[in-house]
Each structure stands twice: as structure tokens, then as C-alpha cells.
Scaffold this motif. Structure first.
Motif, PDB file in Angstrom:
ATOM      1  N   LEU A 139       0.832  -1.203   0.000  1.00 58.24           N
ATOM      2  CA  LEU A 139       0.000   0.000   0.000  1.00 58.24           C
ATOM      3  C   LEU A 139       0.868   1.255   0.000  1.00 58.24           C
ATOM      4  O   LEU A 139       0.560   2.237  -0.697  1.00 58.24           O
ATOM      5  N   MET A 140       1.964   1.246   0.758  1.00 59.98           N
ATOM      6  CA  MET A 140       2.876   2.391   0.735  1.00 59.98           C
ATOM      7  C   MET A 140       3.572   2.510  -0.618  1.00 59.98           C
ATOM      8  O   MET A 140       3.780   3.619  -1.128  1.00 59.98           O
ATOM      9  N   LEU A 189      -7.126   2.728   7.321  1.00 60.17           N
ATOM     10  CA  LEU A 189      -5.763   3.231   7.278  1.00 60.17           C
ATOM     11  C   LEU A 189      -5.695   4.459   6.384  1.00 60.17           C
ATOM     12  O   LEU A 189      -6.427   4.564   5.393  1.00 60.17           O
ATOM     13  N   ARG A 190      -4.792   5.357   6.738  1.00 56.37           N
ATOM     14  CA  ARG A 190      -4.484   6.495   5.869  1.00 56.37           C
ATOM     15  C   ARG A 190      -3.008   6.420   5.512  1.00 56.37           C
ATOM     16  O   ARG A 190      -2.147   6.278   6.399  1.00 56.37           O
ATOM     17  N   LEU A 249      13.824  10.651  -4.093  1.00 56.67           N
ATOM     18  CA  LEU A 249      13.489   9.938  -2.877  1.00 56.67           C
ATOM     19  C   LEU A 249      12.073  10.295  -2.457  1.00 56.67           C
ATOM     20  O   LEU A 249      11.741  11.469  -2.290  1.00 56.67           O
ATOM     21  N   VAL A 250      11.238   9.264  -2.295  1.00 61.56           N
ATOM     22  CA  VAL A 250       9.859   9.442  -1.843  1.00 61.56           C
ATOM     23  C   VAL A 250       9.713   8.780  -0.487  1.00 61.56           C
ATOM     24  O   VAL A 250      10.167   7.638  -0.285  1.00 61.56           O
ATOM     25  N   GLU A 251       9.090   9.471   0.457  1.00 63.15           N
ATOM     26  CA  GLU A 251       8.855   8.929   1.787  1.00 63.15           C
ATOM     27  C   GLU A 251       7.357   8.783   2.029  1.00 63.15           C
ATOM     28  O   GLU A 251       6.564   9.631   1.609  1.00 63.15           O
ATOM     29  N   CYS A 252       6.989   7.682   2.703  1.00 63.89           N
ATOM     30  CA  CYS A 252       5.584   7.362   2.944  1.00 63.89           C
ATOM     31  C   CYS A 252       5.355   7.114   4.430  1.00 63.89           C
ATOM     32  O   CYS A 252       6.251   6.674   5.147  1.00 63.89           O
ATOM     33  N   GLU A 253       4.125   7.374   4.855  1.00 62.22           N
ATOM     34  CA  GLU A 253       3.725   7.114   6.229  1.00 62.22           C
ATOM     35  C   GLU A 253       2.328   6.507   6.228  1.00 62.22           C
ATOM     36  O   GLU A 253       1.431   6.995   5.529  1.00 62.22           O
ATOM     37  N   LEU A 254       2.154   5.451   6.997  1.00 60.74           N
ATOM     38  CA  LEU A 254       0.873   4.753   7.079  1.00 60.74           C
ATOM     39  C   LEU A 254       0.397   4.806   8.524  1.00 60.74           C
ATOM     40  O   LEU A 254       1.153   4.475   9.445  1.00 60.74           O
ATOM     41  N   ALA A 255      -0.862   5.224   8.728  1.00 59.97           N
ATOM     42  CA  ALA A 255      -1.370   5.408  10.081  1.00 59.97           C
ATOM     43  C   ALA A 255      -2.755   4.804  10.220  1.00 59.97           C
ATOM     44  O   ALA A 255      -3.501   4.659   9.243  1.00 59.97           O
ATOM     45  N   ASP A 256      -3.097   4.450  11.452  1.00 61.19           N
ATOM     46  CA  ASP A 256      -4.459   4.075  11.803  1.00 61.19           C
ATOM     47  C   ASP A 256      -5.338   5.312  11.598  1.00 61.19           C
ATOM     48  O   ASP A 256      -5.128   6.343  12.237  1.00 61.19           O
ATOM     49  N   SER A 270      -7.260   6.355  15.100  1.00 60.93           N
ATOM     50  CA  SER A 270      -6.494   6.834  16.243  1.00 60.93           C
ATOM     51  C   SER A 270      -5.383   7.800  15.859  1.00 60.93           C
ATOM     52  O   SER A 270      -4.893   8.547  16.700  1.00 60.93           O
ATOM     53  N   GLY A 271      -4.955   7.761  14.600  1.00 66.54           N
ATOM     54  CA  GLY A 271      -3.835   8.577  14.162  1.00 66.54           C
ATOM     55  C   GLY A 271      -2.479   7.964  14.436  1.00 66.54           C
ATOM     56  O   GLY A 271      -1.447   8.551  14.068  1.00 66.54           O
ATOM     57  N   ARG A 272      -2.434   6.796  15.077  1.00 66.14           N
ATOM     58  CA  ARG A 272      -1.148   6.162  15.390  1.00 66.14           C
ATOM     59  C   ARG A 272      -0.425   5.752  14.111  1.00 66.14           C
ATOM     60  O   ARG A 272      -0.985   5.076  13.259  1.00 66.14           O
ATOM     61  N   VAL A 273       0.828   6.177  13.973  1.00 69.26           N
ATOM     62  CA  VAL A 273       1.637   5.802  12.812  1.00 69.26           C
ATOM     63  C   VAL A 273       2.096   4.365  12.991  1.00 69.26           C
ATOM     64  O   VAL A 273       2.733   4.024  13.993  1.00 69.26           O
TER      65      VAL A 273
END
Length: 268
Positions: free
Chosen positions: A44-45, A75-76, A90-97, A100-103
Motif C-alpha cells: 500500500l505504501m 488506514l491512511r 526519494l519518496v517517503e511514505c507514512e501509514l497510520a491508523d 487513532s492517528g497512530r503511525v
């Protein structure tokens, strides 16, 4: 109970550089129906990283860090270009709940230009193809979510055997509803399985968990099957290393490595 949707994720919302999805039961790992296998969230990322581009680049290296259990829920995922460039990016990704917002995970991808031809050297000999393998058995008590969403063809070893393994994998469902699975997504859904496929210890006696995966790729995979020639190395301490050569039916694609936390199974 209605049947599980025919994808790992249902797309809820999308915008430039971000998507919100609902995880389906196909993402659940073998230990719990509430926690995802590492492959789908890594894919997904990768999907979000590639959405930022115009198709003129390919991923040469993708590193994923799992910061905690990825819930089977909403998920977001967000992606940004951290280092633009004409030659490399360079691409950076972040996946969070999403609730709750928890990464739960992060990823970083180095991209290089897509070219039609180039030099070839040093390619490992591929294993025999998926038609030569067998389905293999699933250990008793393992949750079927992700395991049933993959078609397995074992050329050497199995989930029930300790030691090196060679296995071909083919996702039975797409990553996201309504979208064909891109080559990098298909690869990332599969390659986190290398540590389990090549387990060097009995799971009833030992835990060997990975919190990260790094994939180095020399080209994009082609076709539906991803092959792993996997091996785990232990040095006598709490750290282990699972490595895999990655193939498609046309030949070598790249290599992966996973750092393992090795410790006795509680109560064993």
C-alpha cells in the motif's frame, strides 16, 4: 456473514499524495485476525509512492519499517517527495491508523529513470518455475486471512519445514478494489513472506519477528508470479537475518533482507 471483498483494501477516499482505505480480512496475518501481515501494508505504501509520479521512474530500493501492529481497519497512507531530482528521487511514505492517528509504518523509496534497455551482468540462475512446485500445508492454528489470499507453489521447503525454501507466490486478489495490481505492488505483497518461508527455528519454541524489510530491485517484475529463494541466518544472539533472491518467470528481479528479533516463545 457476507463474503470478504475481493481485494486486500477497499478504497474510501483519495487525493494528491494520500489515500484512505478499509482493510479486508485478506490482510490479516497468521497470528491474529486483528493484525495485518506485513506484505499488504508495504504494498500500500509502494502504491502511494508511485502515485506521485508520472510513470517515468522505477523503484531501485524500497525500505519499509513496521513501527507496531498494523490493524485490520481503516488506514491512511501519505507520500511526499523528500528529495526531488532529475536523475534520482526519494519518496517517503507514512501509514497510520485512520481512527487513532497512530503511525504504524513508514517507507522510503529511491526511484531512477525508466529506460528501454541497458547492460546485463551477474544475474543469479533462476529456480524452476511455479508449475514444478506444490501447494504445501499451513501449520495448525495459523489464521487463514493473508495465507488464503495467496496462491503458493513450493519448489523447496514449506511453512511446516525448517530451513531454506524456494516458493512461488501469486496474489489471488488485487491490492485495492477496482484497480489492477501494479508490478511493484504484487512484489511487495509477497516478499515479506521470506522470513516465514525460510524459518530456521521451530515456531513452537522460538519467535523470529521482523520489523523491517529492504528490497533492492534491478528491474520491475513481469507477470503474475513472484518467486523467493529464501534463507535465514542466525549468529547466536537476538538478531537474525532473512534474505531472499526474488524472481519472476523471466528471471532475476532483485534481493530482499529482513532484520529479525530472535527470542524464545513465551511458555515454550
Amino acid at each position: 456473514m457476507s463474503p470478504a471483498p475481493e481485494a486486500f483494501y477497499v478504497l474510501d477516499d483519495t487525493e494528491a499524495g494520500a489515500s484512505t482505505v478499509t482493510s479486508t480480512s485478506h490482510t490479516a496475518g497468521p497470528w491474529s485476525p486483528q493484525a495485518q501481515h506485513g506484505g499488504p501494508p508495504m504494498a500500500l505504501m509502494a502504491r502511494e509512492a508511485q502515485r506521485l509520479g508520472d510513470g517515468s521512474r522505477v523503484v531501485a530500493r524500497l525500505t519499509c519499517d513496521l513501527l507496531g501492529p498494523v490493524p485490520v481497519g481503516r488506514l491512511r497512507v501519505e507520500a511526499v517527495v523528500a528529495r526531488p531530482g532529475r536523475s534520482v528521487e526519494l519518496v517517503e511514505c507514512e501509514l497510520a491508523d485512520a481512527d487513532s492517528g497512530r503511525v504504524a509504518a513508514r517507507a522510503a523509496a529511491w526511484l531512477v529513470p525508466r529506460v528501454d534497455s541497458g547492460p546485463v551482468a551477474g544475474l543469479p540462475t533462476p529456480p524452476s518455475g511455479p508449475a514444478t512446485g506444490g501447494e504445501g500445508a499451513v501449520p495448525p492454528g495459523w489464521h487463514p486471512g493473508y495465507l488464503d489470499a495467496i496462491e503458493w507453489s513450493w519448489v523447496e521447503g514449506s511453512l511446516e519445514q525448517v530451513g531454506p525454501a524456494t516458493v512461488w507466490m501469486r496474489p489471488r486478489v488485487p491490492l485495492v478494489t477496482g484497480e489492477p495490481m501494479a508490478p511493484l505492488e504484487r512484489l511487495m505483497v509477497c516478499v515479506d513472506s521470506a522470513s516465514g518461508a525460510s524459518a530456521a527455528l521451530e515456531i513452537t519454541q522460538w519467535q523470529f519477528m521482523n520489523t523491517e524489510l529492504t528490497a533492492h530491485l534491478v528491474r520491475e517484475p513481469a507477470g503474475e508470479w513472484i518467486g523467493l529463494r529464501a534463507r535465514t541466518t542466525l549468529g547466536g544472539g537476538a538478531a537474525g537475518l532473512a534474505q531472499a533472491e526474488v524472481f519472476d518467470e523471466e528471471g532475476f528481479v532483485g534481493r530482499t533482507a529482513q532484520a529479525l528479533l530472535v527470542r524464545p516463545t513465551p511458555g515454550a
